[in-house]
Structure formats: C-alpha cells, structure tokens
Design a protein around this motif. Structure first.
Motif, PDB file in Angstrom:
ATOM      1  N   ALA A 162      -8.149 -20.319  -1.248  1.00 45.20           N
ATOM      2  CA  ALA A 162      -9.404 -19.679  -1.634  1.00 45.20           C
ATOM      3  C   ALA A 162     -10.028 -18.999  -0.416  1.00 45.20           C
ATOM      4  O   ALA A 162     -10.027 -19.552   0.678  1.00 45.20           O
ATOM      5  N   GLY A 163     -10.540 -17.790  -0.653  1.00 45.95           N
ATOM      6  CA  GLY A 163     -11.098 -17.000   0.432  1.00 45.95           C
ATOM      7  C   GLY A 163     -10.106 -16.055   1.079  1.00 45.95           C
ATOM      8  O   GLY A 163     -10.497 -15.183   1.862  1.00 45.95           O
ATOM      9  N   GLY A 164      -8.842 -16.225   0.752  1.00 47.01           N
ATOM     10  CA  GLY A 164      -7.799 -15.396   1.338  1.00 47.01           C
ATOM     11  C   GLY A 164      -7.625 -14.074   0.616  1.00 47.01           C
ATOM     12  O   GLY A 164      -8.392 -13.734  -0.297  1.00 47.01           O
ATOM     13  N   SER A 165      -6.611 -13.325   1.046  1.00 48.61           N
ATOM     14  CA  SER A 165      -6.362 -11.991   0.503  1.00 48.61           C
ATOM     15  C   SER A 165      -4.892 -11.816   0.138  1.00 48.61           C
ATOM     16  O   SER A 165      -4.014 -12.459   0.727  1.00 48.61           O
ATOM     17  N   LEU A 166      -4.661 -10.946  -0.816  1.00 44.24           N
ATOM     18  CA  LEU A 166      -3.323 -10.511  -1.183  1.00 44.24           C
ATOM     19  C   LEU A 166      -3.380  -9.042  -1.554  1.00 44.24           C
ATOM     20  O   LEU A 166      -4.425  -8.562  -2.028  1.00 44.24           O
ATOM     21  N   ARG A 167      -2.264  -8.354  -1.383  1.00 45.78           N
ATOM     22  CA  ARG A 167      -2.162  -6.960  -1.816  1.00 45.78           C
ATOM     23  C   ARG A 167      -0.987  -6.836  -2.772  1.00 45.78           C
ATOM     24  O   ARG A 167       0.159  -7.072  -2.375  1.00 45.78           O
ATOM     25  N   LEU A 168      -1.282  -6.482  -3.994  1.00 44.49           N
ATOM     26  CA  LEU A 168      -0.246  -6.283  -4.991  1.00 44.49           C
ATOM     27  C   LEU A 168       0.188  -4.819  -5.003  1.00 44.49           C
ATOM     28  O   LEU A 168      -0.628  -3.922  -4.774  1.00 44.49           O
ATOM     29  N   SER A 169       1.460  -4.607  -5.292  1.00 43.51           N
ATOM     30  CA  SER A 169       1.992  -3.253  -5.445  1.00 43.51           C
ATOM     31  C   SER A 169       2.672  -3.141  -6.804  1.00 43.51           C
ATOM     32  O   SER A 169       3.180  -4.126  -7.341  1.00 43.51           O
ATOM     33  N   CYS A 170       2.697  -1.942  -7.320  1.00 45.94           N
ATOM     34  CA  CYS A 170       3.377  -1.663  -8.591  1.00 45.94           C
ATOM     35  C   CYS A 170       4.130  -0.347  -8.395  1.00 45.94           C
ATOM     36  O   CYS A 170       3.514   0.719  -8.297  1.00 45.94           O
ATOM     37  N   ALA A 171       5.437  -0.441  -8.334  1.00 48.26           N
ATOM     38  CA  ALA A 171       6.277   0.739  -8.135  1.00 48.26           C
ATOM     39  C   ALA A 171       6.713   1.286  -9.485  1.00 48.26           C
ATOM     40  O   ALA A 171       7.236   0.550 -10.332  1.00 48.26           O
ATOM     41  N   ALA A 172       6.497   2.576  -9.675  1.00 50.49           N
ATOM     42  CA  ALA A 172       6.837   3.222 -10.948  1.00 50.49           C
ATOM     43  C   ALA A 172       8.073   4.098 -10.782  1.00 50.49           C
ATOM     44  O   ALA A 172       8.170   4.875  -9.829  1.00 50.49           O
ATOM     45  N   SER A 173       8.989   3.981 -11.726  1.00 48.17           N
ATOM     46  CA  SER A 173      10.217   4.792 -11.691  1.00 48.17           C
ATOM     47  C   SER A 173      10.032   6.037 -12.552  1.00 48.17           C
ATOM     48  O   SER A 173      10.650   6.178 -13.612  1.00 48.17           O
ATOM     49  N   VAL A 174       9.175   6.925 -12.091  1.00 47.31           N
ATOM     50  CA  VAL A 174       8.910   8.147 -12.823  1.00 47.31           C
ATOM     51  C   VAL A 174       8.492   9.223 -11.830  1.00 47.31           C
ATOM     52  O   VAL A 174       7.759   8.959 -10.892  1.00 47.31           O
ATOM     53  N   ARG A 175       8.990  10.466 -12.044  1.00 45.17           N
ATOM     54  CA  ARG A 175       8.659  11.551 -11.119  1.00 45.17           C
ATOM     55  C   ARG A 175       7.276  12.116 -11.378  1.00 45.17           C
ATOM     56  O   ARG A 175       6.687  12.733 -10.497  1.00 45.17           O
ATOM     57  N   THR A 176       6.764  11.890 -12.599  1.00 44.85           N
ATOM     58  CA  THR A 176       5.462  12.446 -12.962  1.00 44.85           C
ATOM     59  C   THR A 176       4.374  11.379 -12.917  1.00 44.85           C
ATOM     60  O   THR A 176       3.513  11.317 -13.799  1.00 44.85           O
ATOM     61  N   ILE A 217      -8.657  -1.106  -6.272  1.00 43.75           N
ATOM     62  CA  ILE A 217      -7.466  -0.467  -6.827  1.00 43.75           C
ATOM     63  C   ILE A 217      -7.276   0.895  -6.158  1.00 43.75           C
ATOM     64  O   ILE A 217      -8.251   1.593  -5.874  1.00 43.75           O
ATOM     65  N   SER A 218      -6.025   1.240  -5.880  1.00 46.64           N
ATOM     66  CA  SER A 218      -5.726   2.534  -5.283  1.00 46.64           C
ATOM     67  C   SER A 218      -4.323   2.952  -5.702  1.00 46.64           C
ATOM     68  O   SER A 218      -3.585   2.157  -6.282  1.00 46.64           O
ATOM     69  N   ARG A 219      -3.981   4.181  -5.402  1.00 52.71           N
ATOM     70  CA  ARG A 219      -2.653   4.677  -5.776  1.00 52.71           C
ATOM     71  C   ARG A 219      -2.198   5.709  -4.750  1.00 52.71           C
ATOM     72  O   ARG A 219      -3.007   6.383  -4.109  1.00 52.71           O
ATOM     73  N   ASP A 220      -0.889   5.818  -4.623  1.00 51.39           N
ATOM     74  CA  ASP A 220      -0.263   6.833  -3.791  1.00 51.39           C
ATOM     75  C   ASP A 220       0.675   7.607  -4.701  1.00 51.39           C
ATOM     76  O   ASP A 220       1.788   7.136  -4.988  1.00 51.39           O
ATOM     77  N   ASN A 221       0.234   8.759  -5.169  1.00 53.06           N
ATOM     78  CA  ASN A 221       1.049   9.513  -6.129  1.00 53.06           C
ATOM     79  C   ASN A 221       2.336  10.037  -5.502  1.00 53.06           C
ATOM     80  O   ASN A 221       3.340  10.200  -6.195  1.00 53.06           O
ATOM     81  N   ALA A 222       2.329  10.265  -4.212  1.00 55.41           N
ATOM     82  CA  ALA A 222       3.545  10.732  -3.548  1.00 55.41           C
ATOM     83  C   ALA A 222       4.619   9.649  -3.529  1.00 55.41           C
ATOM     84  O   ALA A 222       5.815   9.949  -3.512  1.00 55.41           O
ATOM     85  N   LYS A 223       4.201   8.391  -3.541  1.00 54.11           N
ATOM     86  CA  LYS A 223       5.134   7.263  -3.533  1.00 54.11           C
ATOM     87  C   LYS A 223       5.272   6.625  -4.903  1.00 54.11           C
ATOM     88  O   LYS A 223       5.971   5.617  -5.048  1.00 54.11           O
ATOM     89  N   SER A 224       4.586   7.172  -5.908  1.00 54.26           N
ATOM     90  CA  SER A 224       4.628   6.601  -7.271  1.00 54.26           C
ATOM     91  C   SER A 224       4.311   5.114  -7.259  1.00 54.26           C
ATOM     92  O   SER A 224       5.001   4.301  -7.910  1.00 54.26           O
ATOM     93  N   THR A 225       3.283   4.745  -6.536  1.00 50.50           N
ATOM     94  CA  THR A 225       2.951   3.334  -6.359  1.00 50.50           C
ATOM     95  C   THR A 225       1.465   3.101  -6.564  1.00 50.50           C
ATOM     96  O   THR A 225       0.629   3.879  -6.103  1.00 50.50           O
ATOM     97  N   LEU A 226       1.178   2.013  -7.248  1.00 54.43           N
ATOM     98  CA  LEU A 226      -0.179   1.543  -7.501  1.00 54.43           C
ATOM     99  C   LEU A 226      -0.416   0.292  -6.675  1.00 54.43           C
ATOM    100  O   LEU A 226       0.515  -0.500  -6.473  1.00 54.43           O
ATOM    101  N   TYR A 227      -1.646   0.103  -6.212  1.00 55.50           N
ATOM    102  CA  TYR A 227      -1.981  -1.066  -5.392  1.00 55.50           C
ATOM    103  C   TYR A 227      -3.206  -1.787  -5.947  1.00 55.50           C
ATOM    104  O   TYR A 227      -4.042  -1.194  -6.618  1.00 55.50           O
ATOM    105  N   LEU A 228      -3.286  -3.068  -5.593  1.00 48.38           N
ATOM    106  CA  LEU A 228      -4.497  -3.836  -5.852  1.00 48.38           C
ATOM    107  C   LEU A 228      -4.734  -4.728  -4.642  1.00 48.38           C
ATOM    108  O   LEU A 228      -3.990  -5.675  -4.418  1.00 48.38           O
ATOM    109  N   GLN A 229      -5.748  -4.388  -3.862  1.00 50.39           N
ATOM    110  CA  GLN A 229      -6.146  -5.210  -2.728  1.00 50.39           C
ATOM    111  C   GLN A 229      -7.121  -6.263  -3.219  1.00 50.39           C
ATOM    112  O   GLN A 229      -8.171  -5.920  -3.769  1.00 50.39           O
ATOM    113  N   MET A 230      -6.779  -7.519  -3.015  1.00 48.89           N
ATOM    114  CA  MET A 230      -7.601  -8.613  -3.515  1.00 48.89           C
ATOM    115  C   MET A 230      -8.112  -9.427  -2.333  1.00 48.89           C
ATOM    116  O   MET A 230      -7.318 -10.011  -1.592  1.00 48.89           O
TER     117      MET A 230
END
Length: 127
Positions: free
Chosen positions: A14-28, A70-83
């Motif tokens: 409790a009190g700590g942090s994690l960063r989740l990533s979600c990689a999408a296999s799509v060019r669009t 929440i953030s995203r990098d469209n060039a890398k097709s990746t979604l993030y969640l900093q917790m």
C-alpha cells in the motif's frame, strides 16, 4: 481483429506504484479510444480510466482520480496506466479495451462501447 496484451501487474505494498502497459497489435491504433477496467473477486467489472483516440481527453472513476494517470503513445500502439498511492482496494485484474471511433476527442466510460478486450494483468496491493 485487434489483439491487446497487458503487462506490468504485480504485488506491491500500500502506498506504492505500478505502471501498466497495454500493447495493441494494430497499425491504426490512433483510431481507437482506449480504456482500463478492473474486476476484483466476487465483484462486477468497473471502469477505471479512459482516453480519447487523440489522447486529448481523459476520464477517471472517482475512486482513482488524482492517483492514476492514463496515457497513450500512438506511435508505439501502446496504452499506459500509471498507478500511484495504491490501496488494498485497488487489488483486481486490470483489463484494457479498445473502441473504434471517428470521434477523436471522445472517451467511453461504459464497457458496452468497447469492441476489443485484453486478457488482463493481476494487481495485488498488500496492506
């Protein structure tokens, strides 16, 4: 077909942090609004955060507002969640989802708008 693969979950105090990533296999990737949902044992799936396809609009549930980003990098097709400032009640399987949309600034907080879902990553917060 869009495949979504989450990573970054784990066990944290409790009190700590994690960063989740979600990689999408799509060019669009930039044509999809994205969201994070979570489901704890014995509970229904609940909305956590959402981001528009352009990244210009975000939305959060009241329970995570001010702690998660929440953030995203469209060039890398990746979604993030900093917790940050994690609490035991944040323990759940976190799943990312994609919604195809032409509305570049719209976010979707209801799961029925999402077309594709990942398998999820477990986040466990110990007290």
């Amino acid at each position: 077909q869009v495949q979504l693969v989450e990573s970054g979950g784990g066990l944290v105090q409790a009190g700590g942090s994690l960063r989740l990533s979600c990689a999408a296999s799509v060019r669009t990737f930039s044509t999809y609004a994205m969201g994070w949902f979570r489901q704890a044992p014995g509970k229904e799936r609940e909305f956590v955060a959402a981001i528009s396809s352009s990244g210009g609009t975000t939305a959060y549930s009241d329970s995570v507002k001010g702690r998660f980003t929440i953030s995203r990098d469209n060039a890398k097709s990746t979604l993030y969640l900093q917790m940050n400032s994690l609490k035991p009640e944040d323990t759940a399987v976190y799943v990312c989802a994609a919604a195809l949309t032409v509305q570049t600034m719209s976010v979707f907080t209801n799961s029925r708008w999402y077309h594709y879902w990942g398998q999820g990553t477990q986040v466990t917060v110990s007290s």
